[in-house]
Design an enzyme around this catalytic site. Structure first.
Site, PDB file in Angstrom:
ATOM      1  N   ASN A 153       1.024  -1.357  -0.030  1.00  0.00           N
ATOM      2  CA  ASN A 153       0.080  -0.034   0.499  1.00  0.00           C
ATOM      3  C   ASN A 153       0.943   1.065   0.157  1.00  0.00           C
ATOM      4  OD1 ASN A 153      -1.437   1.996   1.295  1.00  0.00           O
ATOM      5  ND2 ASN A 153      -3.018   0.883   1.632  1.00  0.00           N
ATOM      6  N   HIS A 205       1.619   5.818   1.581  1.00  0.00           N
ATOM      7  CA  HIS A 205       2.334   7.496   2.434  1.00  0.00           C
ATOM      8  C   HIS A 205       3.359   7.608   1.751  1.00  0.00           C
ATOM      9  CE1 HIS A 205      -1.262   6.966   5.879  1.00  0.00           C
ATOM     10  NE2 HIS A 205      -0.127   5.558   6.216  1.00  0.00           N
ATOM     11  N   HIS A 212      -5.106   4.083  -1.651  1.00  0.00           N
ATOM     12  CA  HIS A 212      -6.351   4.344  -1.325  1.00  0.00           C
ATOM     13  C   HIS A 212      -7.533   5.749  -1.568  1.00  0.00           C
ATOM     14  CE1 HIS A 212      -9.702   4.987   2.627  1.00  0.00           C
ATOM     15  NE2 HIS A 212     -10.060   4.630   1.221  1.00  0.00           N
ATOM     16  N   ARG A 246      -9.007   8.404  -1.329  1.00  0.00           N
ATOM     17  CA  ARG A 246     -10.376   8.589  -0.564  1.00  0.00           C
ATOM     18  C   ARG A 246     -11.162   9.863  -1.499  1.00  0.00           C
ATOM     19  NH1 ARG A 246      -8.930   7.189   5.102  1.00  0.00           N
ATOM     20  NH2 ARG A 246     -10.341   8.986   5.582  1.00  0.00           N
ATOM     21  N   ARG A 297      -7.158  12.751   0.472  1.00  0.00           N
ATOM     22  CA  ARG A 297      -5.722  13.245   1.574  1.00  0.00           C
ATOM     23  C   ARG A 297      -3.959  13.036   0.969  1.00  0.00           C
ATOM     24  NH1 ARG A 297      -6.749  10.002   6.979  1.00  0.00           N
ATOM     25  NH2 ARG A 297      -8.842  11.290   6.944  1.00  0.00           N
ATOM     26  N   GLU A 328      -8.199   0.584  -2.847  1.00  0.00           N
ATOM     27  CA  GLU A 328      -9.212   0.582  -2.046  1.00  0.00           C
ATOM     28  C   GLU A 328     -10.412   2.005  -2.354  1.00  0.00           C
ATOM     29  OE1 GLU A 328      -7.458   0.771   1.741  1.00  0.00           O
ATOM     30  OE2 GLU A 328      -6.401  -0.620   1.355  1.00  0.00           O
ATOM     31  N   THR A 367      -8.126   3.818   7.877  1.00  0.00           N
ATOM     32  CA  THR A 367      -9.466   3.569   8.127  1.00  0.00           C
ATOM     33  C   THR A 367      -9.825   2.657   9.796  1.00  0.00           C
ATOM     34  OG1 THR A 367      -9.071   2.752   5.796  1.00  0.00           O
ATOM     35  CG2 THR A 367     -10.363   1.488   6.826  1.00  0.00           C
ATOM     36  N   GLU A 412     -11.618  -9.173   2.852  1.00  0.00           N
ATOM     37  CA  GLU A 412      -9.794  -8.587   3.660  1.00  0.00           C
ATOM     38  C   GLU A 412     -10.136  -8.384   4.942  1.00  0.00           C
ATOM     39  OE1 GLU A 412      -7.681  -5.104   1.912  1.00  0.00           O
ATOM     40  OE2 GLU A 412      -6.610  -5.491   4.092  1.00  0.00           O
ATOM     41  N   HIS A 452      -3.968  -4.437   7.687  1.00  0.00           N
ATOM     42  CA  HIS A 452      -3.990  -3.488   8.567  1.00  0.00           C
ATOM     43  C   HIS A 452      -3.143  -3.651  10.116  1.00  0.00           C
ATOM     44  CE1 HIS A 452      -5.827   0.164  10.814  1.00  0.00           C
ATOM     45  NE2 HIS A 452      -6.245   0.256   9.185  1.00  0.00           N
TER      46      HIS A 452
HETATM   47  N1  PXP Z   1      -6.124  -2.912   3.475  1.00  0.00           N
HETATM   48  C1  PXP Z   1      -6.279  -2.173   4.045  1.00  0.00           C
HETATM   49  C2  PXP Z   1      -8.438  -2.439   4.168  1.00  0.00           C
HETATM   50  C3  PXP Z   1      -6.735  -0.537   4.834  1.00  0.00           C
HETATM   51  O1  PXP Z   1      -7.433   0.690   4.785  1.00  0.00           O
HETATM   52  C4  PXP Z   1      -5.185  -0.499   4.721  1.00  0.00           C
HETATM   53  C5  PXP Z   1      -4.245   0.781   5.576  1.00  0.00           C
HETATM   54  O2  PXP Z   1      -5.156   2.165   4.226  1.00  0.00           O
HETATM   55  C6  PXP Z   1      -4.313  -1.450   5.076  1.00  0.00           C
HETATM   56  C7  PXP Z   1      -4.308  -2.635   4.814  1.00  0.00           C
HETATM   57  C8  PXP Z   1      -2.634  -1.346   5.051  1.00  0.00           C
HETATM   58  O3  PXP Z   1      -2.588  -0.573   6.899  1.00  0.00           O
HETATM   59  P1  PXP Z   1      -1.262  -0.482   7.391  1.00  0.00           P
HETATM   60  O4  PXP Z   1      -0.882   0.795   6.874  1.00  0.00           O
HETATM   61  O5  PXP Z   1      -1.368  -0.483   8.688  1.00  0.00           O
HETATM   62  O6  PXP Z   1      -0.487  -0.918   6.636  1.00  0.00           O
END
Ligand code: PXP
Length: 242
Positions: free
Chosen positions: A7, A10, A43, A45, A49, A70, A101, A151, A191
């Site tokens: 992901n 960031h 993601h 959003r 953001r 996402e 999330t 998920e 997550h």
């Molecule tokens: N899965 C989903 C559905 C999420 O919303 C997120 C955060 O955007 C992640 C995985 C990844 O989480 P993390 O950044 O804590 O690894």
């Protein structure tokens, strides 16, 4: 063997902190691919953001690996996804004030709306996953809404502090995974997963994708994205063989 989708939200968070054009998530996606990731998760959003429309569009055009978008159930985002045609979408709840999330999507409460979106996505050839807390009724609601995958939210596991709590949260994940198997759903997880807590989750049988962001990007600050990706893949491979 489970696959890693990195992901890259960031990377965009750092860029948006200065509202500039670097670092570019499109570069990050290429680096993840070079590090062996089999998927990129982004993601988009509603508040934009971090990830912007152009980021997803360019990654869609340039990445050779799976694109997992996402997104919430909001209509403008649904339309964006139908046009973009990512390989997969993961439906998540969205609240403006949240840092990330927070909970899972309530697929019981929103089953009708979910089913309608699933139908449109599947008609467009897009695989649909829903991000849920590890709860059997939520799994059943996802099946009834026509989802391809779920998920499992690993945040409660990641936040558990005592051995007992950790064992209980792993048990919850196992039960939900078993229910998903029975329902014919593919199982993903994500997550709060980190290099330090991935071991027991990687060792769970039958999880096809891990979506991991923050921990990989945090490590990438020191070792680079390619190496951070490789290191997480190495751990998933090592522990899944136990
Ligand atoms: N899965 C989903 C559905 C999420 O919303 C997120 C955060 O955007 C992640 C995985 C990844 O989480 P993390 O950044 O804590 O690894």
């Amino acid at each position: 063997m489970a696959q890693l989708n990195v992901n890259i939200d960031h990377i965009a968070t750092i860029r948006q902190a200065r509202m500039t054009n670097e670092p570019d998530p499109v570069w990050a996606a290429a680096e993840c691919e070079l590090g062996g990731a089999l998927g990129i998760t982004m993601h988009l959003r509603e508040d934009r953001r971090h990830i912007q429309d152009r980021d997803v569009q360019l990654v869609r055009q340039t990445a050779a690996v799976k694109l997992n978008l996402e997104m919430s159930l909001a209509e403008p985002i649904v339309r964006f996804a139908l046009k973009l045609k990512p390989d997969q979408i993961t439906l998540v709840p969205e609240r403006r004030q949240e840092l990330t999330t927070e909970g899972g999507l309530d697929c019981i409460k929103q089953q009708k709306r979910l089913a309608a979106v699933v139908k449109r996505m599947r008609r467009a050839g897009i695989v649909v996953s829903a991000f849920i807390i590890p709860d059997i009724d939520q799994v059943t609601a996802c099946r009834d809404a026509g989802c391809d995958a779920i998920e499992l939210h690993t945040g409660m596991y990641a936040n558990a502090r005592t051995e007992r709590q950790i064992a209980l949260r792993i048990r919850d994940l196992q039960k939900a995974r078993d229910a998903a198997w029975d329902a014919g759903l593919t199982v993903h997880a994500g997550h709060g997963l980190t290099y330090r807590n991935i071991q027991p989750i990687a060792a769970l049988e039958g999880i096809e994708d891990f979506n991991i962001g923050h921990s990989i990007i945090a490590r990438a600050v020191f070792v680079g994205i390619r190496q951070a990706t490789q290191q997480m893949i190495n751990l998933i491979e090592k522990y899944s063989q136990l």
